[in-house]
Scaffold this active site. Structure first.
Site, PDB file in Angstrom:
ATOM      1  N   THR A  40       0.844  -1.203   0.000  1.00 38.56           N
ATOM      2  CA  THR A  40       0.000   0.000   0.000  1.00 38.56           C
ATOM      3  C   THR A  40       0.882   1.257   0.000  1.00 38.56           C
ATOM      4  OG1 THR A  40      -0.183   0.339   2.407  1.00 38.56           O
ATOM      5  CG2 THR A  40      -1.698  -1.261   1.411  1.00 38.56           C
ATOM      6  N   GLY A  41       0.297   2.360  -0.449  1.00 36.76           N
ATOM      7  CA  GLY A  41       1.071   3.602  -0.521  1.00 36.76           C
ATOM      8  C   GLY A  41       2.162   3.503  -1.574  1.00 36.76           C
ATOM      9  N   ALA A  42       1.808   2.874  -2.698  1.00 35.27           N
ATOM     10  CA  ALA A  42       2.824   2.581  -3.722  1.00 35.27           C
ATOM     11  C   ALA A  42       2.828   3.602  -4.852  1.00 35.27           C
ATOM     12  CB  ALA A  42       2.590   1.190  -4.283  1.00 35.27           C
ATOM     13  N   SER A  43       2.061   4.702  -4.698  1.00 33.97           N
ATOM     14  CA  SER A  43       2.000   5.682  -5.793  1.00 33.97           C
ATOM     15  C   SER A  43       3.107   6.715  -5.701  1.00 33.97           C
ATOM     16  CB  SER A  43       0.633   6.383  -5.777  1.00 33.97           C
ATOM     17  OG  SER A  43       0.452   7.032  -4.526  1.00 33.97           O
ATOM     18  N   SER A  44       3.819   6.774  -4.566  1.00 33.69           N
ATOM     19  CA  SER A  44       4.884   7.782  -4.424  1.00 33.69           C
ATOM     20  C   SER A  44       5.850   7.351  -3.325  1.00 33.69           C
ATOM     21  CB  SER A  44       4.276   9.161  -4.076  1.00 33.69           C
ATOM     22  OG  SER A  44       3.571   9.081  -2.844  1.00 33.69           O
ATOM     23  N   ILE A  84       8.509   6.190  -0.609  1.00 30.99           N
ATOM     24  CA  ILE A  84       9.172   4.931  -0.261  1.00 30.99           C
ATOM     25  C   ILE A  84       8.453   3.740  -0.915  1.00 30.99           C
ATOM     26  CG2 ILE A  84       9.905   3.473   1.663  1.00 30.99           C
ATOM     27  CD1 ILE A  84       9.622   6.017   3.483  1.00 30.99           C
ATOM     28  N   GLY A  85       7.120   3.783  -0.920  1.00 29.66           N
ATOM     29  CA  GLY A  85       6.342   2.662  -1.456  1.00 29.66           C
ATOM     30  C   GLY A  85       6.605   2.441  -2.942  1.00 29.66           C
ATOM     31  N   SER A 142       7.763   4.562  12.372  1.00 29.35           N
ATOM     32  CA  SER A 142       8.662   5.708  12.440  1.00 29.35           C
ATOM     33  C   SER A 142       9.604   5.572  13.633  1.00 29.35           C
ATOM     34  CB  SER A 142       7.814   6.969  12.611  1.00 29.35           C
ATOM     35  OG  SER A 142       8.628   8.031  13.009  1.00 29.35           O
ATOM     36  N   TYR A 168      -0.198  11.401  14.661  1.00 30.31           N
ATOM     37  CA  TYR A 168       0.531  10.496  13.753  1.00 30.31           C
ATOM     38  C   TYR A 168       1.198   9.370  14.541  1.00 30.31           C
ATOM     39  CZ  TYR A 168       4.313   9.136  10.482  1.00 30.31           C
ATOM     40  OH  TYR A 168       5.200   8.441   9.682  1.00 30.31           O
TER      41      TYR A 168
END
Ligand SMILES: NC(=O)c1ccc[n+]([C@@H]2O[C@H](COP(=O)([O-])OP(=O)(O)OC[C@H]3O[C@@H](n4cnc5c(N)ncnc54)[C@H](OP(=O)(O)O)[C@@H]3O)[C@@H](O)[C@H]2O)c1
Length: 268
Positions: free
Chosen positions: A13-17, A19-20, A145, A158
């Site tokens: 997930t979060g693969a559009s920008s 680290i992902g 984090s 967060y």
């Protein structure tokens, strides 16, 4: 292309920008089939196109992971379209930097960070657990984090969401570790991405590149350690286990000084 992950299917997930996206490229280069999840379809398609151009296998699944219906529909597709799913990387997230005194009427900051950073990741994990149990293997990676290892100010919503996900992941392995379910928590330090770019003063801060940070996710998938951490993060954990009060009080003026220095550098 080395084939260390040949035959494996990884949901990221979060693969559009950030680290992902970098991790997706690297995992595909190691032979994995990567399933990329995020909202921005064009960005996802661009990452998929890069991977295919380099000879890899990737599929885009555009989805808002805070929308339960959309997420359920995507997980149904993932399960139907892939006979095996070897790993899930819960990497999609949002960050909010705001002092608690400016958040007194902003409970929604906590709600929206929990929605993506915690509930979305848990929803996806729960949907894949039956497949992991059926296969008798499945690895869950979470992007957390270093700031959950060190007491730092200004990120309460967060960091609380990240700590909650760490706790859930620990329970997952405590309960299902004997049945083949494993997990890695990755404690990233600051990384230069869209997320950290939203805070002006951080432009002056030395940070890990998204490319280098992606290697941490690759290590989590390939070696399956319990955690991937910096030395500073590991040292802070020891400090928090032994002298939490001293460490918390000692870090406070340090962070104030660091923010002032960064502000000065960013202006100059
Ligand atoms: N950058 C840092 O300094 C740092 C430090 C420690 C930990 N981390 C962690 O590393 C991970 C990656 O962050 P990054 O720095 O690479 O930031 P990023 O480039 O902003 O990536 C965040 C990703 O999450 C996706 N996302 C956000 N909301 C979503 C939603 N509702 N549904 C689906 N996808 C969603 C975004 O895609 P769309 O917008 O296309 O949906 C994007 O692909 C995060 O978990 C972050 O907390 C980052």
């Amino acid at each position: 292309m080395s084939a260390r992950l040949a035959g494996q299917t990884i949901v990221l997930t979060g693969a559009s920008s950030g680290i992902g996206a970098e991790a997706a490229r690297k995992l595909a280069r190691l032979g994995a089939t990567v399933c990329l999840l995020a909202r921005r379809e064009d960005e996802l398609d661009a990452v998929v196109a890069d991977i295919r151009f380099a000879g890899g296998t990737a599929h885009a699944y555009a989805v808002n992971l805070t929308d339960a219906e959309q997420t359920d529909a995507v997980t149904a597709r993932l399960l139907a379209e892939h006979d095996r799913i070897d790993a899930l990387v819960n990497n999609a997230a949002r960050s909010i930097r705001r002092p608690i005194t400016e958040s007194l009427d902003r409970l929604h900051d906590h709600e929206r960070t929990m929605a993506i950073n915690y509930f979305a990741a848990v929803r996806l994990t729960l949907a894949l657990v039956p497949r992991f149990l059926e296969q008798r293997h499945g690895h869950v990676v979470i992007s957390s984090s270093m700031s959950t290892q060190v007491p730092i100010p200004l990120f309460s919503a967060y960091l609380a969401s990240k700590s909650a996900l760490e706790s859930f992941t620990r329970s997952l392995v405590a309960e299902l570790g004997g049945e083949g379910v494993s997990a890695t928590t990755v404690y990233f330090p600051m990384v230069r991405t869209e997320m950290s770019g939203k805070t002006d003063i951080y432009q002056a801060m030395p940070m890990l590149s998204a490319d280098k940070a992606a290697n941490w996710l690759v290590k989590a998938i390939v070696d399956k350690p319990t955690r991937v951490t910096s030395l500073q993060g590991a040292a802070a954990e020891i400090g928090m286990a032994t002298i939490p009060g001293v460490l918390t009080a000692g870090m406070r003026p340090l962070f104030r000084r660091m923010d002032r220095a960064l502000e000065k550098r960013a202006k100059g």
